[in-house]
Every structure is written in structure tokens, then in C-alpha cells.
Motif scaffolding. Structure first.
Motif, PDB file in Angstrom:
ATOM      1  N   GLY A 116       0.826  -1.206   0.000  1.00 22.95           N
ATOM      2  CA  GLY A 116       0.000   0.000   0.000  1.00 22.95           C
ATOM      3  C   GLY A 116       0.858   1.252   0.000  1.00 22.95           C
ATOM      4  N   ALA A 117       0.301   2.340  -0.481  1.00 22.90           N
ATOM      5  CA  ALA A 117       1.035   3.608  -0.486  1.00 22.90           C
ATOM      6  C   ALA A 117       0.063   4.754  -0.699  1.00 22.90           C
ATOM      7  N   VAL A 118       0.478   5.901  -0.226  1.00 24.47           N
ATOM      8  CA  VAL A 118      -0.230   7.126  -0.617  1.00 24.47           C
ATOM      9  C   VAL A 118       0.648   7.780  -1.676  1.00 24.47           C
ATOM     10  N   ILE A 119       0.100   7.923  -2.857  1.00 20.07           N
ATOM     11  CA  ILE A 119       0.859   8.509  -3.968  1.00 20.07           C
ATOM     12  C   ILE A 119       0.243   9.863  -4.289  1.00 20.07           C
ATOM     13  N   ARG A 147      -5.328  -0.690  -1.527  1.00 19.02           N
ATOM     14  CA  ARG A 147      -4.407  -0.126  -0.543  1.00 19.02           C
ATOM     15  C   ARG A 147      -3.693   1.111  -1.106  1.00 19.02           C
TER      16      ARG A 147
END
Lengths: 66, 481, 57
Positions: free
Chosen positions: B70-73, B100
């Protein structure tokens, strides 16, 4: 070679040096790095849809041309 | 077939294998017709993003010794849904899980970092007080995009509420444009030294690629030198800083010995910093546009926060401060704010169920009006700019069928129906399984998710079987899907 | 330790940050150095920023 009096030259020719145009910037950006093909790669399909509204017809014509 | 490199080494190769380096691919993401070809392999902007994200993911996993899915991009606030969707596809291909992944706008992320840093420092000495609601304009000038967002920031105890009020139209203006201005200037100098007109220099396109690549690297180096040596030397009458270098075998075997001073360079980039310059684009226009969208004047803005590598350059910062007539907020290294804010949001979002205090709530908005256009009719407004996401609305019988077998729907975005810069986002085709009488109404359901990705469903009113789901990476008939 | 990552996928630079809980309700955020795993062309270390794709012939 560096004996040019840039200060005087710049003052006399401000427009030549600093009046940059949009097209020049666009063109310059195009020369950075690898060449890109900005043409439409799926143009056959797109053209087909310009003339035929039906998905079914379009698919048949696309397959015929492919 | 060669090996692929991603990173600083690739950047360093810009002047050696200049025609085998892909530049600024983010500027083209979402455009499936833009393809680079190196040897016999084709690369789309999405492919390049996938490769960069794969390297990032592999490094995080190696560092932490566990799988990361998961990541916040972050994406520019002004990215449209095609651009966001394409970035999302790249992240999925790089191995991240769709559910995610969260996409937030770059200015919002930077603002979260600012608030957090201010909060950390509040025990010592707070510089910018966010204890009362404030209107913050975030100006983000990076390598390729100029993004302006106006946000209402409210801190309630440990909770942060960030409400986007307006965001600028997508403006492709960044470091690369500032570099090209300097490159064109150096070419003028070369023309004078060698008594030729550089525009008429007879050469193959590959030579031009070489010339522009090496000179743009020189300008970048010059700018870094100007930034490091001229800090504190601002305003009229300050001493100048000069960058000198010599390029061997520059053109037809001859070398090019040149110099450029900060004052000269600042003169070159003036059109990019001045409202109404002759270029048709500059950093001031998107600010004015965003203020107008939010119905605010520049005096209504409490704080101006500068983000992005180009805002570290003093002349850019001064142009913004002159426009607002006040000091801006900027960090020593504005390049890291966005990623830090994204990581912070990821942490709070993942732990929101567990923690009682310290929530971050973001209300993203739609950048421009979204229209539906049916052949031979005026576009119909589907979503107004400023609409907060997530959003859902059904438009019953919004258009009528003019053909018995199907209807072509164009989705457009722009400031108004008369906007000369109106863009066609997508064309979709609703094909009827049964023949429909012309004049039959069509209904549309519009949905914007939290990532600002647009979904449309269209159907023959009263006949839900005759429908099409035009979520943009499915059922789109043009793009080879 | 589970990393909370944020990626700024920029036009000319990409930055990766990781957030970790430390204590007293505080979160620590680090910028992660990125390096490319060695390959036939040798070991390449890339500081922080991932920028462009290069194909080495």
C-alpha cells in the motif's frame, strides 16, 4: 573568444536575446531526450468510430483492416 | 536490447546517451498515444511510471525487510481522472494493491507536512499559527507542473481538516521551461560568437537533441550555482554571480566557451514570471485563475506556502512575494514536503480506527467543470468545478438518442462551454442491444470517488438493461481496451 | 515494523518518505534513500531521487 562585450551587446539587443516565443520553448522541449511518437497508435479504431456508430460494425471493419 | 536504469545514473547519462533517456514522462501520463521507442521497445508514460514505482517499492521492502503493498501517492491537484487512473494503473502494475492505494493532491500533502512541522515546533516557537481556520494558498512549482491550490485549514485539537476551495487548471510549466529559456539564450550567444544564426544551423535532428540536452544540463548547473551563491544577495544593486564553462566538440567539432550571469538568466525567465507575458503561460496566471474560482482576492489569503524544487530559486520566490505583497512560507528544501505529507496521511489513514485523536480529514474538489457533449448539441454541465469528492448524482433523461443503434458521448472539461482550452477527456459509445426510437431519453449517473476518479454509467431511461458502464479503464471503445 | 509510505511521483524527481510511530503520539517521517540493485552494468547507487528511465545499450 570571450572578448565580446556582452553587457553592451545585451543592452543594444534586448529583444533578440530575451523575447522568447512559446513555439521555441515547445520545440526545445521536444529535443530533450529520446524521440517520442506522439501520433495516434490506435488510429484505425478511432477513424472507424468517426464514421460508424455501431460497435459491432466497427469491430468487423477493424478486424478486416487489421 | 539494453538494460534499463532508473535514477540518478540515468539522469547523469542525459549528455552522453541523450537520445536514449526519457524525460518528463509525467507530463504525458494519461495520454496513451504518446510513445517513446528505444531500440525496438515501446514505452508509454504509464510504463515509465510503473518502472519508477517498482524501484521505489523494492527499496522500501528491502529497507524494512517486509512486503509493502500500500502507499499514498501524490498527483498534481489539477490532474484529471484519466491522469490519476493511469497513475493508478502504473502503481498496480508495479505490485501495489488497488484497495491499498490512495491518491491525494501534491499541495494537500505538502500542507499536511507544514501543519505537522508547525505542530512539532509549537512547544518551542510556533512561526505560523494554525489554531484558527486559515486560508492557505499552496504554490507548487516542480520539474514539469505548476499547481495552485487554495485550502481552508482548520485544526481542532489534534484533528486536521483540510478543505480544498479551488485548484488551478492543469498547467504544464516547470523547471524544464526555465531551462529551455536559458538554452535559447545560450544559443543566441553561440550564434553571435560564431557569426551564424542558430535557427538556421543545418543539422540533423540528433544534433539538435545533443545541443539541447547538454545546454539544458548546463543551465540546470548554473541555476544551482546561482541559488547557492546568491542567497542573501537580493534586490537591486546586488552583486552578480557568473557561471562559466566550456563544452568540447559542441558543434561541427568546435568547442563552446560560454558564460551566463544570474542577472542575464533572470532576464531570460522573466516572461515565465510575469502576468500577461508574450508566452501565453506564466506562474502568475494560474494563481489569479484559482483566486477567481474561489471568489477570493489576494488579500484574503492568510498564508502562501511554496512547494517544489523550482520555488527554492530566489527569483521565483520574489515574483510570488511581489504579487501577494507579503512574505511566503517555504522550507529549506521544498522538494521533500510532498512525500513527507503523503507518508503522514498514510499513517493517520491506516490508524484512524485505532486512534481517537489526530485524524486527518481531506475534502478534495474537482478542478474544472465536466461537460457531456452529444454531437450537434451544446455541452451539458455534469459536474461543476469546486464540487467536493466523493460525489454521486443521477441525471435522469439528460440527453436524447438521435440514432437507433447507439449514441456517442463526449466528456469534456473546461472553465465554461465557451472555454477555448476545453479538453475532450474521453469519448464513449453506448451501443444499444435493441433498436431504440430516436428521441428516447438517456440517463447518466456520475460518480467521483475519493481519489477524484470519474465514473459514468449511461442507460436508456426506464430500460436499465440497455446500459454502459464507462468507468474509464473499462468499456472504453477507443483506446484499445 | 510496518512502514507507511508516501510517494511523490514527480516530473523530474521522485521522493519516497516513510512514517513510523515513535512515542507520545508522535510520528517520525524519514526520506528514504533509493538505490538500484546491481546488475550486469555494475552496482548503481542512487541518492534519494528517481527521475528518468535510461536504457543502456
Amino acid at each position: 573568444m570571450m572578448a565580446v562585450n556582452w553587457r553592451a551587446l545585451l543592452q543594444e539587443n534586448r529583444d533578440l536575446f530575451f523575447n522568447i516565443h512559446n513555439e521555441e520553448i515547445k520545440e526545445g522541449k521536444g529535443y530533450l531526450g529520446a524521440a517520442a511518437n506522439a501520433e495516434k497508435v490506435e488510429s484505425v479504431k478511432e477513424q472507424v468510430f468517426e464514421y460508424y456508430i455501431s460497435d459491432v460494425n466497427a469491430r468487423l471493419i477493424y478486424e478486416k483492416n487489421a | 536490447m539494453g538494460h534499463e536504469f532508473i535514477g540518478q545514473l540515468a539522469k547523469n547519462m542525459k549528455n552522453v546517451e541523450y537520445d536514449r533517456v526519457i524525460y518528463n514522462s509525467k507530463n504525458y501520463i494519461g495520454n496513451r498515444n504518446h510513445v517513446w521507442q528505444i531500440d525496438n521497445k515501446k514505452y508509454t508514460p504509464e510504463d515509465v511510471a510503473e518502472k519508477i514505482l517498482s524501484v521505489a517499492k523494492a527499496n522500501v521492502e528491502r529497507f524494512y525487510g517486509e512486503r509493502v503493498d500500500g502507499a499514498v501517492i501524490t498527483v498534481p491537484a489539477s490532474f484529471n481522472h484519466d491522469q490519476i487512473e493511469s497513475t493508478k494503473n502504473a502503481a498496480k502494475s508495479a505490485g501495489f494493491l488497488e484497495d491499498r492505494l490512495i491518491f491525494i493532491s501534491e499541495p494537500t500533502a505538502a500542507l499536511l507536512d507544514l501543519i505537522y512541522e508547525e505542530k512539532l515546533s509549537d512547544k518551542r516557537n510556533t512561526i505560523h499559527d494554525f489554531s484558527k481556520p486559515k486560508k492557505v494558498l499552496v504554490f507548487d512549482l516542480g520539474g514539469g507542473t505548476c499547481d495552485v491550490s487554495i485550502m481552508n485549514v482548520e485544526i481542532n485539537g489534534d484533528d486536521y481538516k483540510v478543505e480544498e476551495l479551488a485548484i488551478s487548471p492543469h498547467t504544464q510549466l516547470g523547471g524544464v521551461d526555465f531551462d529551455i529559456c536559458g538554452v535559447l539564450y545560450l544559443l543566441h550567444k553561440y550564434s553571435i560568437l560564431n557569426d551564424i544564426d542558430h535557427k538556421r544551423m543545418p543539422h540533423h535532428v540528433d544534433v539538435k537533441r545533443y545541443i539541447f540536452s547538454v545546454l539544458s544540463l548546463e543551465i540546470e548547473k548554473a541555476r544551482i550555482m546561482f541559488s547557492s551563491l546568491s542567497s542573501g544577495l537580493t534586490g537591486e544593486g546586488y552583486g552578480d554571480v557568473v557561471y562559466r564553462n566550456s563544452l568540447e566538440n559542441f558543434y561541427t567539432g568546435q568547442s563552446f566557451e560560454f558564460e551566463i550571469s544570474k542577472k542575464e538568466y533572470d532576464e531570460c525567465i522573466k516572461p515565465l514570471l510575469t502576468k500577461g507575458g508574450n508566452l501565453g503561460f506564466n506562474i502568475i496566471d494560474p494563481i489569479i485563475d484559482t483566486l477567481n474560482k474561489a471568489n477570493l482576492g489576494k488579500e484574503d489569503i492568510d498564508e502562501v506556502f511554496l512547494v517544489g524544487g523550482m520555488t527554492a530559486y530566489s527569483t521565483v520566490r520574489e515574483a510570488i512575494e511581489n504579487f501577494f505583497g507579503k512574505k511566503t512560507i517555504s522550507y529549506l528544501d521544498p522538494m521533500y514536503s510532498v512525500a513527507k505529507g503523503a507518508a503522514l496521511y498514510n499513517y493517520y489513514n491506516e490508524n484512524k480506527k485505532k486512534i481517537e485523536k489526530g485524524k486527518i480529514i481531506i475534502y478534495p474538489v474537482v478542478a474544472e467543470n465536466i461537460y457531456l457533449d452529444v454531437k450537434n448539441n451544446l455541452p451539458v454541465l455534469l459536474v461543476s468545478q469546486g464540487t467536493k469528492a466523493p460525489y454521486e448524482k443521477v441525471h435522469e433523461g439528460i440527453v436524447k438518442v438521435d440514432n437507433a443503434t447507439g449514441i456517442k458521448l463526449d466528456i469534456l472539461s473546461g472553465k465554461s462551454i465557451y472555454d477555448p482550452k476545453m479538453k475532450r477527456l474521453k469519448s464513449v459509445q453506448l451501443t444499444f442491444t435493441d433498436i431504440i426510437k430516436p428521441g428516447t431519453p438517456i440517463s447518466i449517473k456520475v460518480t467521483f470517488d475519493k481519489n477524484r476518479i470519474l465514473h459514468l454509467e449511461a442507460w436508456v431511461t426506464g430500460n436499465f438493461k440497455q446500459r454502459i458502464d464507462v468507468t474509464f479503464d473499462k468499456e472504453v471503445l477507443y483506446d484499445g481496451c | 515494523m510496518k512502514p507507511y509510505i508516501g510517494i511523490d511521483l514527480g516530473t523530474t524527481n521522485t521522493v519516497v518518505a516513510c512514517a513510523d510511530y515513535i512515542e507520545d503520539g508522535n510520528v517520525k517521517i524519514d526520506i528514504l534513500d533509493i538505490e538500484q540493485i546491481s546488475d550486469r552494468c555494475g552496482s548503481i547507487t542512487v541518492k534519494k531521487n528517481v527521475a528518468v528511465l535510461h536504457l543502456c545499450g
